[in-house]
Scaffold this motif. Sequence first.
Motif, PDB file in Angstrom:
ATOM      1  N   UNK A  46      -9.012   6.304  -8.257  1.00  0.00           N
ATOM      2  CA  UNK A  46      -8.661   7.445  -7.396  1.00  0.00           C
ATOM      3  C   UNK A  46      -7.250   7.271  -6.835  1.00  0.00           C
ATOM      4  N   UNK A  47      -6.908   6.062  -6.439  1.00  0.00           N
ATOM      5  CA  UNK A  47      -5.566   5.774  -5.919  1.00  0.00           C
ATOM      6  C   UNK A  47      -4.504   6.039  -6.988  1.00  0.00           C
ATOM      7  N   UNK A  48      -4.786   5.650  -8.220  1.00  0.00           N
ATOM      8  CA  UNK A  48      -3.843   5.871  -9.317  1.00  0.00           C
ATOM      9  C   UNK A  48      -3.629   7.370  -9.557  1.00  0.00           C
ATOM     10  N   UNK A  49      -4.707   8.133  -9.538  1.00  0.00           N
ATOM     11  CA  UNK A  49      -4.595   9.582  -9.741  1.00  0.00           C
ATOM     12  C   UNK A  49      -3.840  10.222  -8.572  1.00  0.00           C
ATOM     13  N   UNK A  50      -4.138   9.787  -7.359  1.00  0.00           N
ATOM     14  CA  UNK A  50      -3.443  10.332  -6.187  1.00  0.00           C
ATOM     15  C   UNK A  50      -1.952  10.014  -6.243  1.00  0.00           C
ATOM     16  N   UNK A  51      -1.612   8.800  -6.627  1.00  0.00           N
ATOM     17  CA  UNK A  51      -0.214   8.395  -6.729  1.00  0.00           C
ATOM     18  C   UNK A  51       0.511   9.212  -7.798  1.00  0.00           C
ATOM     19  N   UNK A  52      -0.195   9.512  -8.887  1.00  0.00           N
ATOM     20  CA  UNK A  52       0.413  10.291  -9.969  1.00  0.00           C
ATOM     21  C   UNK A  52       0.850  11.670  -9.480  1.00  0.00           C
ATOM     22  N   UNK A  58      -4.720  14.410  -3.028  1.00  0.00           N
ATOM     23  CA  UNK A  58      -5.547  13.461  -2.275  1.00  0.00           C
ATOM     24  C   UNK A  58      -4.657  12.757  -1.256  1.00  0.00           C
ATOM     25  N   UNK A  59      -4.933  13.030   0.005  1.00  0.00           N
ATOM     26  CA  UNK A  59      -4.148  12.416   1.073  1.00  0.00           C
ATOM     27  C   UNK A  59      -4.639  10.998   1.319  1.00  0.00           C
ATOM     28  N   UNK A  60      -3.918  10.295   2.174  1.00  0.00           N
ATOM     29  CA  UNK A  60      -4.345   8.953   2.556  1.00  0.00           C
ATOM     30  C   UNK A  60      -5.686   9.008   3.285  1.00  0.00           C
ATOM     31  N   UNK A  61      -5.952  10.112   3.989  1.00  0.00           N
ATOM     32  CA  UNK A  61      -7.241  10.263   4.669  1.00  0.00           C
ATOM     33  C   UNK A  61      -8.397  10.311   3.678  1.00  0.00           C
ATOM     34  N   UNK A  62      -8.216  11.079   2.605  1.00  0.00           N
ATOM     35  CA  UNK A  62      -9.250  11.153   1.567  1.00  0.00           C
ATOM     36  C   UNK A  62      -9.406   9.797   0.888  1.00  0.00           C
ATOM     37  N   UNK A  63      -8.277   9.151   0.589  1.00  0.00           N
ATOM     38  CA  UNK A  63      -8.347   7.826  -0.037  1.00  0.00           C
ATOM     39  C   UNK A  63      -9.000   6.808   0.893  1.00  0.00           C
ATOM     40  N   UNK A  64      -8.728   6.915   2.192  1.00  0.00           N
ATOM     41  CA  UNK A  64      -9.376   6.026   3.165  1.00  0.00           C
ATOM     42  C   UNK A  64     -10.883   6.225   3.168  1.00  0.00           C
ATOM     43  N   UNK A  65     -11.303   7.483   3.063  1.00  0.00           N
ATOM     44  CA  UNK A  65     -12.737   7.781   3.000  1.00  0.00           C
ATOM     45  C   UNK A  65     -13.348   7.191   1.738  1.00  0.00           C
ATOM     46  N   UNK A  66     -12.662   7.338   0.614  1.00  0.00           N
ATOM     47  CA  UNK A  66     -13.154   6.761  -0.645  1.00  0.00           C
ATOM     48  C   UNK A  66     -13.236   5.244  -0.533  1.00  0.00           C
ATOM     49  N   UNK A 164     -17.767   9.567  -4.740  1.00  0.00           N
ATOM     50  CA  UNK A 164     -16.370   9.296  -5.100  1.00  0.00           C
ATOM     51  C   UNK A 164     -15.909  10.245  -6.213  1.00  0.00           C
ATOM     52  N   UNK A 165     -16.712  10.375  -7.256  1.00  0.00           N
ATOM     53  CA  UNK A 165     -16.339  11.257  -8.366  1.00  0.00           C
ATOM     54  C   UNK A 165     -16.241  12.703  -7.878  1.00  0.00           C
ATOM     55  N   UNK A 166     -17.198  13.128  -7.081  1.00  0.00           N
ATOM     56  CA  UNK A 166     -17.182  14.485  -6.550  1.00  0.00           C
ATOM     57  C   UNK A 166     -15.945  14.720  -5.674  1.00  0.00           C
ATOM     58  N   UNK A 167     -15.583  13.739  -4.865  1.00  0.00           N
ATOM     59  CA  UNK A 167     -14.403  13.857  -4.004  1.00  0.00           C
ATOM     60  C   UNK A 167     -13.132  13.980  -4.842  1.00  0.00           C
TER      61      UNK A 167
END
Length: 182
Positions: A46-52, A58-66, A164-167
């Motif tokens: 998820x972090x890799x996709x968000x960084x891309x 996906x904000x840091x808040x969403x990543x923090x939740x994941x 996680x997948x749904x998010x």
Amino acid sequence: MKANNTTESGFMTAILIILGMILLIVGILGIIYPALPGLPLMFVGALSIAYAHDFSYMSWGILGTILVIAVVGSLLDYVAGTLGAKFTGASKQALWGSVIGTVVGAILSFTGMFFAIFLGPLVGAAVGEFIARRDLLKAGKVGIGTFMGFIAGVIAKIGCAFIIVLTVLMAHVLPWLQQMFQ
């Protein structure tokens, strides 16, 4: 001759998205297979996709939740097996037997005996309990309790992986749908 920055950027974005998807898929496999850290791999995917996408979907808040979901799911998995054994009154030898059985089961599953991954903790806990108390009925009860805890942990990890997948999907599909229908 200087390369086009847009082309390089697009290529790197594609690589990061593909890497993220591979990590998500391998993470899903790790839900069942304890030798793979499934939920942490899913977080890194998820972090890799968000960084891309420069964290625009996906904000840091969403990543923090994941991340919290991945940590909680991993802890639940670890605790569930132990609680399953403890609930039946397992000895320390049974707990160690469960750990050893899990490792042996993981190794044997690499040789093609996939069922060993499920039976390893059960057999290890039962053998450890039998060594400790010389009571076959109690050893069987502890083995079954450990197995039930293992199953509860897998169910918890499946739930966390689903979230996680749904998010990740919702973070990318909803903006796409909004753009499509504007």
